[in-house]
Design a protein around this motif. Structure first.
Motif, PDB file in Angstrom:
ATOM      1  N   PRO A 189      41.989  24.463  64.761  1.00  0.00           N
ATOM      2  CA  PRO A 189      42.210  25.902  64.939  1.00  0.00           C
ATOM      3  C   PRO A 189      43.615  26.241  65.431  1.00  0.00           C
ATOM      4  CG  PRO A 189      40.056  25.287  65.759  1.00  0.00           C
ATOM      5  CD  PRO A 189      40.758  24.004  65.424  1.00  0.00           C
ATOM      6  N   GLU A 190      44.256  25.279  66.099  1.00  0.00           N
ATOM      7  CA  GLU A 190      45.618  25.503  66.575  1.00  0.00           C
ATOM      8  C   GLU A 190      46.624  25.604  65.425  1.00  0.00           C
ATOM      9  OE1 GLU A 190      43.334  23.484  69.869  1.00  0.00           O
ATOM     10  OE2 GLU A 190      43.516  23.286  67.712  1.00  0.00           O
ATOM     11  N   PHE A 191      46.180  25.278  64.202  1.00  0.00           N
ATOM     12  CA  PHE A 191      47.065  25.359  63.037  1.00  0.00           C
ATOM     13  C   PHE A 191      46.983  26.722  62.356  1.00  0.00           C
ATOM     14  CE2 PHE A 191      47.100  20.535  61.833  1.00  0.00           C
ATOM     15  CZ  PHE A 191      47.412  20.215  63.153  1.00  0.00           C
ATOM     16  N   ALA A 192      46.297  27.669  62.969  1.00  0.00           N
ATOM     17  CA  ALA A 192      46.016  28.957  62.320  1.00  0.00           C
ATOM     18  C   ALA A 192      47.274  29.618  61.763  1.00  0.00           C
ATOM     19  CB  ALA A 192      45.317  29.896  63.296  1.00  0.00           C
ATOM     20  N   GLY A 193      48.370  29.521  62.503  1.00  0.00           N
ATOM     21  CA  GLY A 193      49.597  30.139  62.033  1.00  0.00           C
ATOM     22  C   GLY A 193      50.179  29.473  60.802  1.00  0.00           C
ATOM     23  N   LEU A 194      49.872  28.191  60.621  1.00  0.00           N
ATOM     24  CA  LEU A 194      50.357  27.450  59.459  1.00  0.00           C
ATOM     25  C   LEU A 194      49.445  27.619  58.251  1.00  0.00           C
ATOM     26  CD1 LEU A 194      51.231  24.054  61.224  1.00  0.00           C
ATOM     27  CD2 LEU A 194      52.774  25.964  60.760  1.00  0.00           C
ATOM     28  N   MET A 195      48.184  27.978  58.479  1.00  0.00           N
ATOM     29  CA  MET A 195      47.180  28.052  57.421  1.00  0.00           C
ATOM     30  C   MET A 195      46.382  29.355  57.562  1.00  0.00           C
ATOM     31  SD  MET A 195      45.993  24.068  57.920  1.00  0.00           S
ATOM     32  CE  MET A 195      44.868  23.963  56.530  1.00  0.00           C
ATOM     33  N   PRO A 196      47.005  30.506  57.354  1.00  0.00           N
ATOM     34  CA  PRO A 196      46.343  31.786  57.638  1.00  0.00           C
ATOM     35  C   PRO A 196      45.111  32.084  56.796  1.00  0.00           C
ATOM     36  CG  PRO A 196      48.422  32.116  56.470  1.00  0.00           C
ATOM     37  CD  PRO A 196      48.393  30.686  56.876  1.00  0.00           C
ATOM     38  N   ALA A 197      44.988  31.465  55.618  1.00  0.00           N
ATOM     39  CA  ALA A 197      43.838  31.752  54.753  1.00  0.00           C
ATOM     40  C   ALA A 197      42.546  31.142  55.266  1.00  0.00           C
ATOM     41  CB  ALA A 197      44.111  31.234  53.333  1.00  0.00           C
ATOM     42  N   VAL A 198      42.639  30.198  56.199  1.00  0.00           N
ATOM     43  CA  VAL A 198      41.450  29.471  56.646  1.00  0.00           C
ATOM     44  C   VAL A 198      40.489  30.372  57.420  1.00  0.00           C
ATOM     45  CG1 VAL A 198      40.600  27.604  58.113  1.00  0.00           C
ATOM     46  CG2 VAL A 198      42.607  27.242  56.669  1.00  0.00           C
ATOM     47  N   ALA A 199      41.004  31.280  58.214  1.00  0.00           N
ATOM     48  CA  ALA A 199      40.176  32.028  59.169  1.00  0.00           C
ATOM     49  C   ALA A 199      38.978  32.711  58.516  1.00  0.00           C
ATOM     50  CB  ALA A 199      41.039  33.054  59.901  1.00  0.00           C
ATOM     51  N   ALA A 200      39.190  33.395  57.395  1.00  0.00           N
ATOM     52  CA  ALA A 200      38.100  34.128  56.748  1.00  0.00           C
ATOM     53  C   ALA A 200      37.039  33.174  56.198  1.00  0.00           C
ATOM     54  CB  ALA A 200      38.645  35.006  55.633  1.00  0.00           C
ATOM     55  N   VAL A 201      37.468  32.031  55.663  1.00  0.00           N
ATOM     56  CA  VAL A 201      36.521  31.042  55.135  1.00  0.00           C
ATOM     57  C   VAL A 201      35.780  30.381  56.283  1.00  0.00           C
ATOM     58  CG1 VAL A 201      36.270  28.978  53.705  1.00  0.00           C
ATOM     59  CG2 VAL A 201      38.041  30.654  53.154  1.00  0.00           C
ATOM     60  N   GLU A 202      36.480  30.155  57.381  1.00  0.00           N
ATOM     61  CA  GLU A 202      35.870  29.510  58.544  1.00  0.00           C
ATOM     62  C   GLU A 202      34.734  30.347  59.128  1.00  0.00           C
ATOM     63  OE1 GLU A 202      38.000  26.718  61.671  1.00  0.00           O
ATOM     64  OE2 GLU A 202      38.442  28.831  62.057  1.00  0.00           O
ATOM     65  N   ARG A 210      50.738  20.089  68.375  1.00  0.00           N
ATOM     66  CA  ARG A 210      51.550  19.507  67.310  1.00  0.00           C
ATOM     67  C   ARG A 210      52.756  18.785  67.914  1.00  0.00           C
ATOM     68  NH1 ARG A 210      51.008  24.834  65.223  1.00  0.00           N
ATOM     69  NH2 ARG A 210      53.280  25.091  65.089  1.00  0.00           N
ATOM     70  N   ILE A 211      52.844  17.488  67.624  1.00  0.00           N
ATOM     71  CA  ILE A 211      53.879  16.643  68.209  1.00  0.00           C
ATOM     72  C   ILE A 211      54.955  16.257  67.195  1.00  0.00           C
ATOM     73  CG2 ILE A 211      54.307  14.419  69.358  1.00  0.00           C
ATOM     74  CD1 ILE A 211      52.721  16.445  71.032  1.00  0.00           C
ATOM     75  N   TYR A 212      54.519  15.967  65.956  1.00  0.00           N
ATOM     76  CA  TYR A 212      55.438  15.423  64.957  1.00  0.00           C
ATOM     77  C   TYR A 212      54.893  15.718  63.556  1.00  0.00           C
ATOM     78  CZ  TYR A 212      58.926  12.092  63.244  1.00  0.00           C
ATOM     79  OH  TYR A 212      60.005  11.525  62.619  1.00  0.00           O
ATOM     80  N   PRO A 213      55.770  16.052  62.584  1.00  0.00           N
ATOM     81  CA  PRO A 213      57.235  16.068  62.589  1.00  0.00           C
ATOM     82  C   PRO A 213      57.806  17.224  63.406  1.00  0.00           C
ATOM     83  CG  PRO A 213      56.425  16.903  60.513  1.00  0.00           C
ATOM     84  CD  PRO A 213      55.225  16.409  61.263  1.00  0.00           C
ATOM     85  N   LEU A 214      59.072  17.087  63.750  1.00  0.00           N
ATOM     86  CA  LEU A 214      59.687  17.997  64.701  1.00  0.00           C
ATOM     87  C   LEU A 214      59.764  19.429  64.200  1.00  0.00           C
ATOM     88  CD1 LEU A 214      62.601  15.810  66.128  1.00  0.00           C
ATOM     89  CD2 LEU A 214      60.282  16.137  67.004  1.00  0.00           C
ATOM     90  N   ASP A 215      59.905  19.619  62.871  1.00  0.00           N
ATOM     91  CA  ASP A 215      60.028  20.984  62.359  1.00  0.00           C
ATOM     92  C   ASP A 215      58.723  21.774  62.477  1.00  0.00           C
ATOM     93  OD1 ASP A 215      58.858  19.346  60.423  1.00  0.00           O
ATOM     94  OD2 ASP A 215      59.560  20.575  58.764  1.00  0.00           O
ATOM     95  N   LEU A 216      57.602  21.071  62.713  1.00  0.00           N
ATOM     96  CA  LEU A 216      56.314  21.743  62.877  1.00  0.00           C
ATOM     97  C   LEU A 216      55.738  21.546  64.283  1.00  0.00           C
ATOM     98  CD1 LEU A 216      54.666  20.879  59.437  1.00  0.00           C
ATOM     99  CD2 LEU A 216      55.682  23.058  60.129  1.00  0.00           C
ATOM    100  N   ALA A 217      56.479  20.866  65.143  1.00  0.00           N
ATOM    101  CA  ALA A 217      55.987  20.581  66.494  1.00  0.00           C
ATOM    102  C   ALA A 217      56.001  21.838  67.360  1.00  0.00           C
ATOM    103  CB  ALA A 217      56.840  19.500  67.136  1.00  0.00           C
ATOM    104  N   ASP A 218      55.041  21.908  68.271  1.00  0.00           N
ATOM    105  CA  ASP A 218      55.009  23.028  69.215  1.00  0.00           C
ATOM    106  C   ASP A 218      54.956  22.565  70.669  1.00  0.00           C
ATOM    107  OD1 ASP A 218      52.402  22.110  69.448  1.00  0.00           O
ATOM    108  OD2 ASP A 218      51.461  23.951  68.729  1.00  0.00           O
ATOM    109  N   THR A 219      54.876  21.248  70.893  1.00  0.00           N
ATOM    110  CA  THR A 219      54.692  20.720  72.247  1.00  0.00           C
ATOM    111  C   THR A 219      55.362  19.353  72.369  1.00  0.00           C
ATOM    112  OG1 THR A 219      52.530  21.806  72.325  1.00  0.00           O
ATOM    113  CG2 THR A 219      52.954  20.135  74.005  1.00  0.00           C
TER     114      THR A 219
END
Length: 422
Positions: free
Chosen positions: A302-315, A401-410
């Motif tokens: 669920p922490e990937f919601a910003g990367l995968m916005p279409a998931v929420a409605a299906v979830e 999200r740790i790695y890769p760095l371009d997608l890391a948040d922590t």
């Protein structure tokens, strides 16, 4: 005599009429595509298997009905091929390869399914997909990770998720990054894995990646799936004290491994996990604080919601078909992807002909909003070459999200915090 003749004519006409009805299937039968699912609905991986089943049911719901507000291919139309609907037939392989093989035979021979989606456990996917290949029928694999499955030269097998080969390379890449940028001094590696198709192949890929990148394996520990005690295995890990552990432990085995390490008051500096119990939100919740600081490959949380916005409605639909407190996880969402990609291929091919659908699957790049990579495309052997995952670390019960760095948040917590933390 006339009466007898009339009776013969009447019986003859009645017989022709009856045979005619038998020869012409109903329109409802003509408009159904039966899809089989094959997951561990009982046994040590039952919860994961039940969620995978619910995920396929969710995708079928989206395909069979009109959801104009869902940004997923086929959601805005009803069914396939001008009126076909999908009907799902579920089967339980119990985590046993022989049961999986026989259930695959039953699904094709008795239930007359068009294709099978499964099977979570690589050890079961291997023989079950052999059944499909022999019959020249399609097998869609969501999350079984053994890289060997797509190296058999099969034509009718298609896998959505990354493989343990890919994850092993990611693991050593993270180790090098931690050494180069954070001076963590990671040198030695230990492996603990279930003695199955999945575990053994993950370990082989892990050892190869470690050796090829200048690290050293100091301990290699297999165990029987469904173990009730891992004391000797964890004691061996503790004695060798590797800097990093690669884990391939599914379901309850993962829980037991973590709890046994706590009992023995030992942790490596880093624990990296393949597609295992680490990814399971239910296990994470059950372990509580003890789950923190473990790492692993993750295709969705669920922490990937910003990367995968279409998931929420299906979830939202998915959570109506299973425990409403449990969202998609890396494994279950791949099974929904498998169903949606197969449905897109059938629709694009305009037919249920196996050869044409197979060729269509290979010939196209498919839009896949439920995949981290956003698209799906298959190489010979059936591997999705656009499969993608991130390295995450559990911190306070959340997948960061740790790695890769371009997608890391922590930033990662390394070394892992002691069990005796205040």
């Amino acid at each position: 005599m006339k009466i007898v003749l009339k009776r013969i004519v009447f019986l003859g006409v009645g017989l022709i009429f009856t045979l005619g009805l038998m020869a012409v299937p109903s329109s409802a039968e003509e408009k159904v595509i039966k899809i089989g699912t094959l997951f561990p609905l009982t046994g040590s991986c039952a919860l994961a298997g039940q969620r995978c089943q619910a995920s396929v049911d969710t995708a079928v719901d989206v395909i069979n009905n009109v959801y104009a507000d869902i940004d997923v291919p086929l959601a805005a139309q009803k069914g396939l091929l001008d009126g076909y609907r999908i009907e799902v037939v579920h089967a339980d392989h119990q985590g046993k390869p022989d049961v999986g093989k026989s259930e695959a035979e039953r699904l094709f021979n008795q239930e007359k399914v068009y294709a099978i989606i499964g099977s979570y456990n690589s050890a079961v996917t291997k023989p079950a997909s052999f059944v499909a290949e022999r019959k020249k029928k399609i097998f869609m694999c969501g999350c079984s990770s053994s890289a060997a499955l797509t190296k058999r030269g099969y034509q009718y097998f298609f896998r959505m998720a990354p493989t343990d080969e890919t994850e092993s390379l990611e693991f050593v890449e993270v180790m090098k990054w931690l050494n180069e940028k954070h001076e963590k001094g990671l040198v030695t590696v230990g492996l603990i894995y279930e003695n199955s198709e999945f575990g053994k192949h993950a370990a082989d890929e892990g050892k190869k990646a470690v050796k090829d990148n200048g690290f050293k394996v100091v301990v290699d520990i297999p165990f029987n799936p469904g173990a009730t005690n891992l004391n000797s295995e964890v004691q061996t890990l503790k004695a060798k004290n590797p800097d990093v552990v690669f884990g391939a432990c599914l379901g309850g085995d993962y829980t037991l491994w973590v709890k046994t390490m706590k009992q023995m008051n030992w942790l490596p500096k880093v624990a990296l996990n393949y597609c295992t119990g680490y990814q399971d939100p239910v296990i994470t919740k059950q372990l509580g604080d003890d789950a923190n600081y473990f790492m692993g490959g993750t295709g969705y949380s669920p922490e990937f919601a910003g990367l995968m916005p279409a998931v929420a409605a299906v979830e939202k639909i998915y959570m109506q078909k299973t425990d409403p407190s449990v969202p998609f996880d890396s494994d279950s969402i791949q099974e929904a992807v498998a169903m949606l990609i197969l449905a897109q291929a059938i629709e694009k091919a305009g037919t249920l002909d196996y050869e044409k659908v197979k060729e269509t699957l290979y010939a196209n790049t498919w839009e896949s909003p439920l995949s981290l990579g956003g698209k799906v495309a298959f190489s010979p052997g059936g591997q999705n070459i656009m499969a993608k995952s991130l390295i995450t670390q559990l911190q306070n019960g959340s997948y960061k999200r740790i790695y890769p760095l371009d997608l890391a948040d922590t930033k990662p917590v390394v070394p892992m915090t002691s069990w005796n933390r205040p």
